[in-house]
Design an enzyme around this catalytic site. Structure first.
Site, short mmCIF file in Angstrom:
data_model
loop_
_atom_site.label_atom_id
_atom_site.label_comp_id
_atom_site.label_asym_id
_atom_site.label_seq_id
_atom_site.Cartn_x
_atom_site.Cartn_y
_atom_site.Cartn_z
N GLU A 4 14.53 21.38 40.98
CA GLU A 4 13.75 20.44 41.74
C GLU A 4 15.15 19.76 42.24
O GLU A 4 15.28 18.98 43.59
CB GLU A 4 13.04 19.54 41.02
CG GLU A 4 12.23 20.36 40.95
CD GLU A 4 11.24 21.15 40.90
OE1 GLU A 4 11.21 20.98 42.00
OE2 GLU A 4 10.27 21.88 40.77
N HIS B 122 16.11 21.32 45.57
CA HIS B 122 15.26 20.47 46.77
C HIS B 122 15.57 18.74 47.26
O HIS B 122 15.47 19.06 48.36
CB HIS B 122 13.60 20.93 46.63
CG HIS B 122 13.30 21.76 46.45
ND1 HIS B 122 13.12 23.02 47.04
CD2 HIS B 122 12.67 22.25 45.28
CE1 HIS B 122 12.83 23.97 47.11
NE2 HIS B 122 11.61 24.15 45.95
#
Length: 674
Positions: free
Chosen positions: A464, A467
């Site tokens: 994550e 990202h």
């Protein structure tokens, strides 16, 4: 005073009450419509500036408000917010259609598009113009009036159905709990998982232990509990979400969604929903995706069958299990892994205290991309668990605001995701910096222990955060091309490549320290983590491919004849099946990625991006995992460029060549032919 309608820089969470959302969204829709009308009624002839750029910046207020609303609907929802979502979703899809089906607007966009060769545009400007024109054409701007009305109806219906789908899955997840009073039934379960289950029981005002279908509760249960019947009960409960004879059944919803998507694609002149979606992806066609999937399937299947048979023999030898079932997989795999590598997830957890892992992620980002993260306490947040940071580069330029939300709660959906509250863009010579957030569901700290992560949770955090870097380092002019606004099968490259650092001794040495003694994780554990990284990789690959193939089958064929979801699913799984089927379970009815998230006809992109990430990381391995030259190339050609150019062009500029699956197969240990 509605705080959402005031000017704000960071989201004013503490001032917002549920009743503010709907009027704010309705108001912002009107504002955006006025901005659109101004473009359409402009008496000057259409130019790149007065049409293309003006349209890209229209609706900025609406974007800010809806991002707050939908982010909270995922991370901190309640009945009231869910009801509002049901009301505003059709309004928003109606508004989107108002834009795409606005003839005056399309005429102007088309005029600029048709004169593009004489405009001397930069690659980024060309991309914006093409993306805009296609956005209209692909959403019905060239349709007849009658078909435009049909399209609107389909879109409104689809937005309601996917919301309903998600709410049903959440309701089913929340409705199940396994309440256990006798601790003896939990033989095999680690202390930390027991302690967590006691805390859940306490919160619910019960004695003993409560287990739920939330991952931090579910995964340890099916991995460690010796009692096979209880594991079975838990696994079946997880597998039948949306597939029970109750008000939350998703079977008809799934059939309606796929039929409407197919009808929509046909209306727009495409053979299927998958043909429509893939036209704008790196993969281009369903045929190419199936070819890619089948090539990997061929390479992975022999390994998967070999691994499955070994696991079945191991379970038989250990406990006389005649037939390995789905609820046995994680349990015996963990035992076998321990026997093969003498490695137990529980041994590793003390080295992965959440706070240290976060520090580690920040340090790696600093070494690679010159970023510094400073925790601040003056930024408004939507829950006390959320951490807030300001991000600067080493020259002290402000880069981004970063929110991080790590633990499960009742109003938060399962899984982990990255999202943003404000995009990066450049307007009036000002580079507006992004506000980026990651949301995870990691084990909570208990009365006696801090939050200690499993190695899987560590890789999730890195994923994550990858990202988030894509969002934070964005450096483009236009909102719609910024950050993670890239083709869907390219968006997982920054996240998946970042996971690779979790396996490297040089990176682990920075943060994997025992939470009590401060001792750095022993080298032998690191070697085992690396060795075991490709453990059961054949089975894992088959599993991922099975989801991608199921998704393609739902979306690349005419669904009008499908009556039984279960039968359809079994047929789609026939080449990837290892375990016997469980009659009361069904994958599709809770396959939120494709029926609620944006992954329809796109699930293959996880594997697709793995090919990219393995190939890209190989470059780092050749030069050194903290090599500045490679990191700078990655930052400048991929992380900062967003969707300003075609992904393959950006990739080749970084790597010097197209990616090949060999690096992935090598990393996964699937190139060996024994």
């Amino acid at each position: 005073m509605n705080p959402l309608l005031q000017d704000f820089n960071t989201a004013p969470f503490s001032k917002i009450e549920s009743h503010h959302y709907q009027p704010a969204i309705e108001n912002a829709i009107e504002l955006a419509k006025a901005e659109i009308d101004a473009i359409v009624s402009n008496s000057e002839k259409p130019t790149f500036e007065n049409t293309t750029v003006a349209l890209d910046f229209a609706g900025e207020k609406l974007n800010r408000i809806t991002s707050i609303f939908f982010n909270l609907n995922a991370a901190e929802t309640n009945d009231e917010i869910q009801k509002i979502a049901q009301k505003v979703s059709p309004l928003l899809s109606e508004f989107r259609n108002d834009i795409t089906l606005n003839e005056g607007l399309f005429t102007r966009v088309k005029a600029v598009f048709e004169s593009k060769d004489s405009l001397q545009l930069s690659p980024e400007q060309t991309m914006l113009l093409e993306k805009q024109y296609k956005g209209f054409a692909r959403n019905g701007a060239n349709l007849s009036e009658e078909n435009k009305i049909k399209l609107r109806k389909i879109d409104a219906e689809l937005s309601k159905l996917s919301l309903q789908f998600g709410e049903n899955v959440l309701a089913e997840t929340n409705a199940f709990e396994m309440h256990i009073l006798d601790e003896k039934e939990l033989a095999g379960l680690p202390e930390s998982a027991k302690e967590a289950a006691q805390e859940i029981a306490k919160e619910k005002g019960k004695e003993g232990f409560v287990f739920t279908l939330d991952f931090p509760s579910y995964i340890p249960f099916v991995t460690y509990v010796e009692n096979r019947e209880l594991r079975k009960k838990m696994a079946i409960a997880a597998g039948k979400k949306g597939f029970q004879n109750n008000e939350f059944n998703n079977e008809n919803i799934v059939l309606n969604i796929v039929k409407l998507r197919h009808e929509r694609a046909n209306l727009l002149g495409y053979k299927s929903h998958a043909h429509f979606v893939l036209e704008e992806r790196m993969a281009e066609t369903p045929e190419k995706v199936m070819e890619f999937s089948n090539e990997l399937l061929q390479k992975a299947k022999p390994a998967a069958l070999r691994e499955f048979n070994n696991l079945a023999q191991f379970a038989k030898k250990l406990d006389g299990i005649e037939q390995l079932e789905k609820w046995d997989g994680a349990y015996y795999a963990e035992k076998l892994k321990k026997e093969l590598f003498d490695l137990d997830q529980e041994q590793l957890k003390p080295y992965f205290q959440l706070e240290n892992v976060i520090e580690g992620v920040f340090t790696i980002a600093e070494k690679l991309y010159d970023l510094q993260f400073i925790e601040v306490f003056n930024i408004d947040k939507y829950h006390q668990d959320v951490k807030t940071y300001e991000v600067f580069d080493t020259q002290n330029n402000f880069i981004s605001i970063f929110y991080a939300d790590f633990h499960p709660r009742k109003g938060k959906r399962n899984g982990a995701w990255m999202t943003s509250y404000k995009s990066q863009f450049i307007q009036n010579q000002i580079n507006e910096r992004p506000h980026v957030s990651i949301v995870c569901n990691f084990t909570k700290p208990t009365a006696t222990k801090p939050s200690l992560l499993t190695f899987n949770e560590v890789t999730t955090l890195f994923h994550e955060f990858g990202h988030a870097l894509h969002g934070m380092l964005a450096n483009t002019t236009y909102t719609s091309l910024s950050g993670t606004s890239v083709s869907w099968d390219f968006v997982e490259l920054p996240s998946q490549i970042f996971e690779n650092w979790c396996y490297e001794p040089e990176a682990l040495a920075l943060f994997a320290k025992h939470y009590k003694t401060g001792e750095t994780i022993p080298m032998k554990y690191i070697e085992k983590i690396k060795e075991s990284a490709s453990f059961h990789e054949g089975m894992q690959t088959l599993r991922q491919l099975s989801f991608g193939i199921l998704d393609m089958k739902w979306h690349s064929e005419n669904p009008s004849e499908i009556t039984s979801i279960k039968d359809f699913e079994l047929a789609a799984f026939k080449d990837t099946k290892l375990y016997p089927d469980v009659a009361e379970n069904c994958m599709s009815t809770s396959f939120s990625h494709i029926f609620q998230g944006g992954y329809s006809a796109g699930y293959y992109s996880y594997k697709w991006a793995e090919v990219l990430d393995a190939d890209a990381f190989e470059y780092f391995l050749e030069k050194g995992i903290f090599n500045k030259e490679v990191a700078t190339k990655f930052k400048e050609n991929i992380l900062s460029k967003g969707g300003t150019q075609k992904p393959m062009e950006l990739y080749k500029r970084f790597r010097g060549k197209e990616p090949k699956p060999d690096a992935l197969l090598k990393r996964a240990g699937l190139l060996k032919n024994h």
